[in-house]
Design an enzyme around this catalytic site. Structure first.
Site, PDB file in Angstrom:
ATOM      1  CE  LYS A   9      -3.885  -2.305   2.331  1.00  0.00           C
ATOM      2  NZ  LYS A   9      -4.864  -2.219   3.463  1.00  0.00           N
ATOM      3  CE1 TYR A  49      -9.320  -2.955   0.504  1.00  0.00           C
ATOM      4  CE2 TYR A  49      -8.259  -1.078  -0.532  1.00  0.00           C
ATOM      5  CZ  TYR A  49      -8.179  -2.254   0.199  1.00  0.00           C
ATOM      6  OH  TYR A  49      -6.955  -2.716   0.627  1.00  0.00           O
ATOM      7  CG  PHE A  57     -13.041   1.443   7.320  1.00  0.00           C
ATOM      8  CD1 PHE A  57     -12.594   0.949   6.101  1.00  0.00           C
ATOM      9  CD2 PHE A  57     -13.703   0.563   8.183  1.00  0.00           C
ATOM     10  CE1 PHE A  57     -12.807  -0.371   5.722  1.00  0.00           C
ATOM     11  CE2 PHE A  57     -13.919  -0.768   7.819  1.00  0.00           C
ATOM     12  CZ  PHE A  57     -13.469  -1.227   6.576  1.00  0.00           C
ATOM     13  NE  ARG A  85      -6.523 -12.163   5.033  1.00  0.00           N
ATOM     14  CZ  ARG A  85      -7.240 -11.036   5.029  1.00  0.00           C
ATOM     15  NH1 ARG A  85      -7.273 -10.256   3.950  1.00  0.00           N
ATOM     16  NH2 ARG A  85      -7.905 -10.646   6.086  1.00  0.00           N
ATOM     17  NE  ARG A 102      -2.427  -5.931   6.917  1.00  0.00           N
ATOM     18  CZ  ARG A 102      -3.587  -6.414   6.516  1.00  0.00           C
ATOM     19  NH1 ARG A 102      -4.173  -7.390   7.192  1.00  0.00           N
ATOM     20  NH2 ARG A 102      -4.190  -5.931   5.445  1.00  0.00           N
ATOM     21  CG  ASN A 112      -3.512  -2.495   6.867  1.00  0.00           C
ATOM     22  OD1 ASN A 112      -3.392  -2.072   5.730  1.00  0.00           O
ATOM     23  ND2 ASN A 112      -4.560  -3.192   7.268  1.00  0.00           N
ATOM     24  CG  HIS A 115      -5.202  -6.191  -0.443  1.00  0.00           C
ATOM     25  ND1 HIS A 115      -6.427  -6.147   0.192  1.00  0.00           N
ATOM     26  CD2 HIS A 115      -5.336  -7.071  -1.477  1.00  0.00           C
ATOM     27  CE1 HIS A 115      -7.269  -6.961  -0.455  1.00  0.00           C
ATOM     28  NE2 HIS A 115      -6.631  -7.527  -1.470  1.00  0.00           N
ATOM     29  CD  GLU A 126      -8.904  -8.774  -3.840  1.00  0.00           C
ATOM     30  OE1 GLU A 126      -9.806  -8.551  -3.007  1.00  0.00           O
ATOM     31  OE2 GLU A 126      -7.744  -9.111  -3.506  1.00  0.00           O
TER      32      GLU A 126
HETATM   33  N1  UDP Z   1      -9.621  -0.614   7.408  1.00  0.00           N
HETATM   34  C1  UDP Z   1      -9.683   0.551   8.148  1.00  0.00           C
HETATM   35  N2  UDP Z   1     -10.369   0.529   9.339  1.00  0.00           N
HETATM   36  C2  UDP Z   1     -10.976  -0.589   9.808  1.00  0.00           C
HETATM   37  C3  UDP Z   1     -10.912  -1.766   9.046  1.00  0.00           C
HETATM   38  C4  UDP Z   1     -10.227  -1.735   7.843  1.00  0.00           C
HETATM   39  O1  UDP Z   1      -9.152   1.575   7.742  1.00  0.00           O
HETATM   40  O2  UDP Z   1     -11.565  -0.551  10.896  1.00  0.00           O
HETATM   41  C5  UDP Z   1      -8.883  -0.600   6.129  1.00  0.00           C
HETATM   42  C6  UDP Z   1      -7.527  -1.304   6.245  1.00  0.00           C
HETATM   43  O3  UDP Z   1      -6.600  -0.634   5.388  1.00  0.00           O
HETATM   44  C7  UDP Z   1      -7.849  -2.694   5.747  1.00  0.00           C
HETATM   45  C8  UDP Z   1      -8.852  -2.379   4.628  1.00  0.00           C
HETATM   46  O4  UDP Z   1      -9.626  -1.306   5.150  1.00  0.00           O
HETATM   47  O5  UDP Z   1      -6.698  -3.383   5.317  1.00  0.00           O
HETATM   48  C9  UDP Z   1      -9.762  -3.520   4.239  1.00  0.00           C
HETATM   49  O6  UDP Z   1     -10.402  -4.006   5.408  1.00  0.00           O
HETATM   50  P1  UDP Z   1     -10.550  -5.565   5.656  1.00  0.00           P
HETATM   51  O7  UDP Z   1     -11.484  -5.740   6.801  1.00  0.00           O
HETATM   52  O8  UDP Z   1     -10.879  -6.247   4.371  1.00  0.00           O
HETATM   53  O9  UDP Z   1      -9.076  -5.975   6.170  1.00  0.00           O
HETATM   54  P2  UDP Z   1      -7.939  -6.844   5.476  1.00  0.00           P
HETATM   55  O10 UDP Z   1      -8.611  -7.883   4.630  1.00  0.00           O
HETATM   56  O11 UDP Z   1      -7.095  -5.880   4.671  1.00  0.00           O
HETATM   57  O12 UDP Z   1      -7.152  -7.422   6.622  1.00  0.00           O
HETATM   58 MG    MG Z   2     -10.072  -7.724   3.189  1.00  0.00          MG
END
Ligand code: UDP
Ligand code: MG
Length: 141
Positions: A9, A49, A57, A85, A102, A112, A115, A126
């Protein structure tokens, strides 16, 4: 062989962590089969997204993901989606396991650094979001 879609990112690129993050990824056994440096517009970040459109958010996430260059990659490995993951750790770096990307490099739940696709189906969607089939190099171990 399974594939997943990763993105370093904009915070990871700004912190000059491209090399460090790819080093972790390769050491964990993933092969990079497609990669580029690009910058998302707000429209493309919003589309990527879209699943989070109703979340509080979302606006901030779209701003952040379009705030600078990012590095999307398609990665190949047995069990790539789940293993990646695990390698990146929990969304909130404060909750991420030791040694995860992370935990090592991210500063907040929003910023973070990385992705990773959350399912094989989403990995395909994706991957196609960023790359055409001719961008993906067939790798033979
Ligand atoms: N995110 C955020 N606040 C939150 C949860 C998610 O800003 O409370 C952002 C963060 O950058 C995250 C992305 O939105 O990586 C996508 O969220 P997701 O729940 O899909 O998390 P991920 O799959 O990236 O772990
Ligand atoms: Mg996600």
């Amino acid at each position: 062989m399974e594939r997943t879609l990763a993105i370093i990112k904009p915070d990871g690129v700004r912190k000059q962590l491209i090399g460090a993050i790819i080093d972790k990824i390769e050491r964990a056994g993933f092969k990079v089969v497609a990669l580029k440096l690009t910058r998302l517009t707000k429209a493309t970040a919003g589309e990527f997204y879209a699943v989070h459109k109703e979340r509080g958010f979302y606006g901030e996430l779209v701003e952040f993901m379009s705030s600078g260059a990012c590095v999307p990659m398609i990665l190949e490995k047995d069990n790539a989606v789940a293993d990646f993951r695990t390698l990146i750790g929990a969304t909130d770096p404060a909750k991420a396991a030791d040694g995860t990307i992370r935990k090592l490099y991210a500063s907040s739940v929003g910023e973070n650094v990385i992705h990773g696709s959350d399912s094989i189906e989403n990995a395909k969607l994706e991957g196609a979001f960023f790359f055409s089939t001719q961008d993906v190099v067939a790798m033979h171990a």
